[in-house]
Design a protein around this motif. Structure first.
Motif, short mmCIF file in Angstrom:
data_model
loop_
_atom_site.label_atom_id
_atom_site.label_comp_id
_atom_site.label_asym_id
_atom_site.label_seq_id
_atom_site.Cartn_x
_atom_site.Cartn_y
_atom_site.Cartn_z
N GLU A 3 -5.55 2.57 6.19
CA GLU A 3 -4.91 1.22 4.86
C GLU A 3 -5.96 0.95 4.74
N LYS B 15 0.56 -1.12 -0.41
CA LYS B 15 0.05 -0.34 0.07
C LYS B 15 0.65 1.18 0.57
N ARG C 135 0.88 7.94 2.96
CA ARG C 135 0.66 6.67 1.80
C ARG C 135 0.61 7.27 0.87
N ALA D 148 -6.72 4.72 -0.30
CA ALA D 148 -5.61 4.79 -1.33
C ALA D 148 -5.93 6.76 -1.75
#
Length: 514
Positions: free
Chosen positions: A226, A190, A245, A229
């Motif tokens: 998580e 990820k 991320r 995205a």
């Protein structure tokens, strides 16, 4: 009138199991009913009271790495009466050494603590037991970060890495504001990177091979990070977990600029030093609050320091980086309290005046700083450190950004060419710091030039160890030296940068600078 030295020695006795305290003295002594401990017998075993040396920096210097106070206490064991101590553990246990004066009229000595320290493991010879005494700075000669990645990700979930990448590598830490750090990828599925294992105030920028990505909304928690995205070309931060991320696979090295600490007042040298000490396990009450406040008042500009993942840097080494950034010292006083202060030309009220009456010997020595004390004509201060400099940057990155990211430091330089007229071999002093801003770096360069471009003296002074003086004198304090030499006729103020306590001969060896 006679002086007596006593020692309260804490050891671990596996037969208990637990700690016990041993009592030794230079002569047999029984404490009074009102003493702590009460009615304790101090065995007359001390042959050599620990001759403790403590300095702000290495001998003869006014900047650089801090120095642990050290010395050896030797106990007499010709009769084998201390052989049983071989089974005890001394390592990391506390020792308190006191000095008292006994007079014919006194019922009990008045005690002055010379040091509250810790010990390494004792050394046993046939007739002696040697206790290796250190001041409490020894407590910080351990890796600051003890938490490592478990490698327990069950991809695509988790932020602990896997067995083949991050397992057992220590997590990164960030204090203050930093630039160009290279965080580890803690979830390769990820594209999650961890900048710091402690919470961040902001992720100021994220770069892919030098190209700035667009910031998206922050995540409220790990689960949200998580599950969601970012868009391609974006990054999103989870500040509480120190993570970001990415929205697409990077084309090169990922770096970041980030900030820890709610306000600039939380990012000063004093506050960062305090935070590192607390992280390393030092109790808040063992850190001088007055020193923290005074250092904040003397130097309020923000700094930043970064401990990359996988490194085993000690807490002491990281504190050194911060303290040296503003020309400060730090250490532990005789009572075991952690202290800090800035090296400045001495001003203020001295704690003592030393005259030929008190002086046993005195000498003027050269410093071990660059140039051996010759006044400096130039001071260069590095700032805005880029932790992962690189020239492998995308073609779209501007020339100015390429230049910034290619060098570890920008530099601010203060000069006074007139100094070279008088001192032909005048040195240039270079300091790499964790200062963030250009204006602050310029102010620090100017301050240090003002301090080092003039002649400064370092004296080695030997005086009698009197309990009254022992109770008041310590590192970082100001003393006045008054004697008819080298312009000290009316008295001159000096900063106390080194103390050696010779308890066997009742002597203080003082190193002063100013």
């Amino acid at each position: 009138m006679a002086q007596i030295v006593i020692a309260n020695v804490t050891v671990y006795d596996p037969a208990l199991p637990g700690e016990r305290t041993l009592y030794f003295a230079t002569q047999g002594y029984v404490s009074g009913a009102a003493d702590t401990p009460a009615n304790a017998f101090y065995e007359p075993r001390i042959e050599q009271p620990a001759n403790i040396s403590r300095q702000c920096f290495s001998a003869g210097t006014t900047y650089g790495a801090s120095t642990i106070g050290y010395g050896d206490m030797v106990l007499i064991n010709n009769d084998g009466g201390l052989d049983h101590l071989l089974d005890y553990s001394f390592s990391g246990r506390s020792i308190e050494i006191k000095i008292g004066t006994v007079t014919p009229q006194s019922t009990a000595p008045t005690w002055v603590t010379l040091i509250k320290g810790v010990m390494e493991q004792a050394a046993f010879s046939w007739g002696r037991v040697t206790l290796k005494v250190r001041d409490r700075q020894q407590d910080l000669i351990v890796p600051l970060q003890s938490t490592a990645y478990t490698g327990g990700n069950v991809l695509p979930a988790g932020i602990e890495g896997v067995a083949t990448d991050l397992k057992d590598k220590r997590k990164p830490l960030l204090y203050g504001q930093v630039f160009g750090v290279a965080p580890p990828c803690v979830n390769t599925s990820k594209l999650i990177y961890q900048i710091s294992a402690i919470a961040l105030q902001a992720v100021d920028a994220v770069y892919d091979r030098g190209v700035a990505l667009t910031a998206g909304a922050t995540y409220p928690d790990q689960a949200s990070m998580e599950a969601n995205a970012p868009a391609a070309g974006q990054y999103r931060a989870w500040l509480a977990g120190g993570c970001v991320r990415l929205g697409a696979s990077p084309t090169g090295t990922v770096t970041a600029d980030a900030t820890q600490g709610a306000t600039a007042a939380d990012r000063t040298a004093a506050q960062i030093i305090k935070a590192i000490m607390l992280k390393a396990g030092i109790a808040a009450g063992d850190i001088s609050a007055a020193d923290v406040s005074a250092l904040d008042a003397a130097c309020s500009y923000p700094l930043g320091v970064y401990l990359p993942h996988g490194q085993e840097t000690s807490a002491a080494a990281l504190i050194d980086e911060v303290a040296n950034s503003i020309g400060a010292w730090w250490g532990v006083d005789r009572l075991g309290v952690f202290r800090m202060g800035r090296i400045v030309v001495p001003v203020g009220t001295p704690i003592a005046t030393i005259t030929p009456v008190e002086i046993l010997s005195i000498d003027r020595t050269s410093t071990s700083d660059k140039g051996a004390g010759v006044p400096a004509w130039s001071v260069s201060v590095g700032y805005a450190r880029v932790y992962s400099p690189s020239e492998d940057l995308a073609g779209s990155v501007s020339a100015a950004e390429k230049a910034r990211m290619a060098e570890a430091y920008r530099r601010s330089i203060a000069t006074d060419a007139a100094v070279k007229t008088t001192h032909k071999y005048s040195p240039e002093l270079v300091f790499d710091t964790q200062i963030v801003g250009a204006a602050d770096a310029s102010a620090e360069a100017t301050r240090r030039l003002s301090m080092y471009k003039a002649r400064r003296d370092m004296l080695q002074i030997r005086v009698r160890l009197e309990p009254e003086l022992a109770a008041s004198i310590d590192l970082g304090q100001i003393v006045t030296v008054q004697m008819p030499r080298y312009g000290m006729d009316a008295g001159k103020k000096y900063l106390l940068v080194g103390i050696r306590t010779d308890m066997r001969n009742n002597i203080f060896d003082l190193t002063v600078w100013g």
